[in-house]
Scaffold this active site. Structure first.
Site, PDB file in Angstrom:
ATOM      1  N   ASP A   1      16.855  40.404  70.911  1.00  0.00           N
ATOM      2  CA  ASP A   1      16.318  40.324  72.355  1.00  0.00           C
ATOM      3  C   ASP A   1      17.765  40.374  73.266  1.00  0.00           C
ATOM      4  O   ASP A   1      18.575  39.674  73.133  1.00  0.00           O
ATOM      5  CB  ASP A   1      15.604  39.298  72.580  1.00  0.00           C
ATOM      6  CG  ASP A   1      14.556  39.318  74.022  1.00  0.00           C
ATOM      7  OD1 ASP A   1      15.305  39.477  74.824  1.00  0.00           O
ATOM      8  OD2 ASP A   1      13.449  38.962  74.014  1.00  0.00           O
ATOM      9  N   ASP A  56      15.168  44.884  72.968  1.00  0.00           N
ATOM     10  CA  ASP A  56      13.927  45.233  74.131  1.00  0.00           C
ATOM     11  C   ASP A  56      14.656  46.010  75.309  1.00  0.00           C
ATOM     12  O   ASP A  56      14.256  46.489  75.984  1.00  0.00           O
ATOM     13  CB  ASP A  56      13.111  44.080  74.352  1.00  0.00           C
ATOM     14  CG  ASP A  56      13.811  42.823  74.334  1.00  0.00           C
ATOM     15  OD1 ASP A  56      15.029  42.897  74.085  1.00  0.00           O
ATOM     16  OD2 ASP A  56      13.281  41.976  74.482  1.00  0.00           O
ATOM     17  N   SER A 104      11.205  41.582  78.556  1.00  0.00           N
ATOM     18  CA  SER A 104      10.921  41.625  77.245  1.00  0.00           C
ATOM     19  C   SER A 104       9.418  41.874  76.814  1.00  0.00           C
ATOM     20  O   SER A 104       8.929  42.337  75.794  1.00  0.00           O
ATOM     21  CB  SER A 104      11.192  40.348  76.358  1.00  0.00           C
ATOM     22  OG  SER A 104      12.548  39.736  76.590  1.00  0.00           O
ATOM     23  N   THR A 149       8.045  38.518  73.328  1.00  0.00           N
ATOM     24  CA  THR A 149       8.416  39.413  72.095  1.00  0.00           C
ATOM     25  C   THR A 149       7.398  39.105  70.630  1.00  0.00           C
ATOM     26  O   THR A 149       6.649  40.266  70.679  1.00  0.00           O
ATOM     27  CB  THR A 149       9.887  39.469  71.782  1.00  0.00           C
ATOM     28  OG1 THR A 149      10.417  39.912  72.710  1.00  0.00           O
ATOM     29  CG2 THR A 149       9.831  40.494  70.643  1.00  0.00           C
ATOM     30  N   GLU A 160      12.761  38.110  65.352  1.00  0.00           N
ATOM     31  CA  GLU A 160      13.669  38.241  66.561  1.00  0.00           C
ATOM     32  C   GLU A 160      14.641  37.262  66.916  1.00  0.00           C
ATOM     33  O   GLU A 160      14.408  36.007  66.509  1.00  0.00           O
ATOM     34  CB  GLU A 160      12.399  37.974  67.741  1.00  0.00           C
ATOM     35  CG  GLU A 160      13.080  38.206  69.282  1.00  0.00           C
ATOM     36  CD  GLU A 160      12.196  37.605  70.405  1.00  0.00           C
ATOM     37  OE1 GLU A 160      12.516  38.398  71.345  1.00  0.00           O
ATOM     38  OE2 GLU A 160      11.502  36.682  70.344  1.00  0.00           O
ATOM     39  N   ASP A 169      19.384  36.947  73.980  1.00  0.00           N
ATOM     40  CA  ASP A 169      19.038  37.084  75.413  1.00  0.00           C
ATOM     41  C   ASP A 169      19.383  35.891  76.275  1.00  0.00           C
ATOM     42  O   ASP A 169      19.981  36.048  77.284  1.00  0.00           O
ATOM     43  CB  ASP A 169      17.330  37.358  75.348  1.00  0.00           C
ATOM     44  CG  ASP A 169      17.010  37.512  76.797  1.00  0.00           C
ATOM     45  OD1 ASP A 169      17.364  38.364  77.642  1.00  0.00           O
ATOM     46  OD2 ASP A 169      16.058  36.507  77.042  1.00  0.00           O
TER      47      ASP A 169
END
Length: 369
Positions: A48, A303, A89, A142, A256, A261
């Site tokens: 992410d 993403d 996301s 996600t 993930e 992120d």
């Protein structure tokens, strides 16, 4: 003039997305060579917020060769959502999971807020095992996009309520509070048990033996690597592969690295890099399995990019790199796609993010409506 160009671009983008999806649907048969070897399993790893600069950082911060250099096929994904140039996301993951471009915030729904089937659900219906793992809450945007359907990503309790009856056979992450301390008083832990899950809320070390397994190890997101999360992600991934690979049909697994992120949002390079290297370790682990197994398609992508992260020089010294940022949010830059194994050859090139769904479907020969 700038406003007009952006509006025009947005209209063109939506039109191109519709045309792209129609083209994929109409030509899916011609893009599949029956003589090509099909994968038995698909493992989709999502970093992410992981753009090309984040991937590049592994060259400088990892001791040894980054996992990304092991992939024979590399592509680029265009990440814009249906209504905005910069995706979130939820829309990004829905594109991967269901093959549709949708609005920011939508989970498992198209831009008209109509539920769309996910690849996990479709494969589960056809006898495949399935799993989702995240270092965020398992109800986060996600992972949720692969098993749930809600209009807004913030509906965490609604997302959690869909897990017991979903096609998921294995899941691991945080989000316990959305299962056992809910505003409606429901006990979703008991619902999971009634649905055949063995549930552990204490440690990934526990050896669960049921056919379906759930690890809910934090109230919300898992701890940061910097705060002692340890080897949760590689251990959860190893457990999932062992559990899901027990059947004859095959499996789909989404893993993930959620907090790459979060490090980008915080503009904290130590946070970002520690999460990236944890994710990199899992990629190596999955590739080792895929190389030995010979029947697994591995895809690694993101993403979107977060932070406008750049590897700059340090005070004019071109022998040192320094993480710098242009935003505390997401950016519109394309992100890399890495692929290995049977079916990987179709992941090269440049394409919208929703085509990743169709590439996976075609690779495994999944029959969908």
């Amino acid at each position: 003039m700038k406003k007009f160009l952006l509006v025009l671009f947005g209209i063109t983008l939506i039109g191109c997305q519709e045309q792209s999806q129609d083209t994929i649907d109409e030509t899916s048969g011609t893009n599949t060579d029956v003589n090509k070897e099909r994968p038995k399993n698909i493992i989709l790893l999502i970093g992410d917020g992981m753009g090309l600069s984040q991937v590049s950082a592994a060259q400088f911060y990892k001791e040894g060769t980054p996992s990304f250099e092991r992939f024979p096929v590399v592509g680029l994904s265009k990440t814009s959502s249906s209504d905005q140039l910069i995706t979130d996301s939820a829309a990004g993951a829905t594109a991967f999971a269901s093959g549709v471009k949708t609005y920011n915030g939508a989970v498992g729904m198209n831009r008209d807020s109509i539920s769309v089937p996910t690849i996990l659900e479709q494969m589960s219906e056809q006898g495949y095992h399935s799993g989702v793992i995240a270092t965020s809450s398992i109800t986060h945007a996600t992972p949720a996009a692969f098993y749930a359907h809600v209009k807004r990503r913030g509906q965490a309790e609604d997302i959690a309520s869909q897990m017991p009856a979903s096609g998921v056979d294995f899941f691991a992450g945080g989000g316990l509070q959305y299962f056992n301390h809910r505003s409606d008083g429901a006990d979703l832990i008991q619902e999971l048990v009634d649905s055949g899950f063995a549930v552990d809320t204490t440690s990934i070390e526990t050896q669960l033996t049921a056919e379906k397994q759930a690890y809910l190890l934090a109230a919300d997101g898992m701890p940061r690597m910097l705060d002692g999360r340890g080897d949760f992600l590689p251990k959860a991934t190893a457990k999932a592969i062992e559990q899901l690979n027990s059947g004859d049909k095959g499996f789909f697994l989404m893993v993930e690295g959620s907090q790459i992120d979060w490090g980008g949002h915080a503009n904290e390079t130590d946070y970002l890099v520690s999460e990236l290297l944890d994710f990199d370790q899992v990629i190596d682990q999955v590739l080792d399995f895929a190389e030995k197994d010979g029947q697994t398609l591995v895809i690694v992508t993101a993403d979107h990019e977060t932070g406008g992260f750049t590897l700059s020089d340090l005070d004019g010294d071109y022998n040192q790199v320094n993480g710098t940022y242009s935003t505390g949010g997401h950016s519109a830059t394309m992100v890399p796609v890495f692929a290995y194994g049977p079916g990987s050859e179709s992941f090269g090139g440049t394409y919208p993010n929703n085509e990743i769904y169709f590439k996976m479907v075609r690779a495994i020969g999944l029959v969908v409506d």
